[in-house]
Design a protein around this motif. Structure first.
Motif, short mmCIF file in Angstrom:
data_model
loop_
_atom_site.label_atom_id
_atom_site.label_comp_id
_atom_site.label_asym_id
_atom_site.label_seq_id
_atom_site.Cartn_x
_atom_site.Cartn_y
_atom_site.Cartn_z
N GLY A 149 -2.98 29.82 -19.39
CA GLY A 149 -3.04 28.37 -19.29
C GLY A 149 -3.86 27.76 -20.40
N ALA A 184 -1.93 27.95 -23.63
CA ALA A 184 -0.91 26.90 -23.64
C ALA A 184 -1.54 25.55 -24.00
N ARG A 185 -2.63 25.23 -23.34
CA ARG A 185 -3.32 23.95 -23.57
C ARG A 185 -3.79 23.82 -25.01
N GLN A 186 -4.35 24.89 -25.57
CA GLN A 186 -4.83 24.87 -26.96
C GLN A 186 -3.70 24.63 -27.96
N GLY A 245 -0.95 22.64 -27.29
CA GLY A 245 -0.21 21.42 -26.98
C GLY A 245 0.80 21.54 -25.85
N MET A 246 0.71 22.60 -25.08
CA MET A 246 1.61 22.78 -23.94
C MET A 246 0.85 22.51 -22.65
N LYS A 247 1.56 22.29 -21.57
CA LYS A 247 0.94 22.12 -20.26
C LYS A 247 1.48 23.20 -19.34
N ALA A 248 0.57 24.02 -18.79
CA ALA A 248 0.95 25.07 -17.85
C ALA A 248 1.03 24.46 -16.45
N LEU A 249 2.21 24.43 -15.88
CA LEU A 249 2.40 23.89 -14.54
C LEU A 249 2.22 24.97 -13.48
N LEU A 298 6.06 26.11 -18.13
CA LEU A 298 5.37 25.35 -19.16
C LEU A 298 6.13 24.07 -19.48
N SER A 299 5.38 23.04 -19.75
CA SER A 299 5.94 21.84 -20.35
C SER A 299 5.55 21.92 -21.82
#
Length: 117
Positions: free
Chosen positions: A2, A5-7, A9-13, A26-27
């Motif tokens: 997660g 992903a955040r680092q 530019g993605m968002k882990a749902l 992932l978004s």
């Protein structure tokens, strides 16, 4: 995963899995190819595992991956599926489940066992 992903530019749902595989919902930014998102998460998590657990020298992700897009109406159901991996794989293996999913949706694939033969 997660954080990786955040680092990037993605968002882990949702993230989950069992001993032999992981599922991520992932978004990702519209400008990021799926292959790049997977590469970033696999490389970053592999590096973290090797740094955190130096005894796991043999750890490596498999070469391939499966990726599917979903609509907004399927987010809740997909999150529940990811959270319930232990239940799903008591009934059938990951490979059996993936093959059934691909056949149901008319997706061509090569199974890992056919690649080993």
């Amino acid at each position: 995963m997660g954080g990786i992903a955040r680092q990037n530019g993605m968002k882990a749902l949702a993230i989950g899995g069992i001993e032999d595989h992981a599922h991520l919902l992932l978004s990702i930014p519209g400008t990021m190819p799926v292959a790049k998102a997977v590469q970033l998460v696999k490389a970053g998590s592999s590096k973290m595992i090797h740094q955190t657990f130096p005894g796991l020298v043999g750890f490596a992700w498999q070469e391939g991956y499966s990726a599917f897009s979903i609509g907004a109406s399927q987010v809740r159901k997909t999150i529940a599926y990811i959270r319930d991996q232990n239940k799903h794989h008591k009934r059938r293996t990951f490979e059996e489940e993936l093959i059934a999913f691909c056949r149901k949706h008319g997706i061509q694939f090569e199974s890992q066992s056919s690649l080993r033969d």
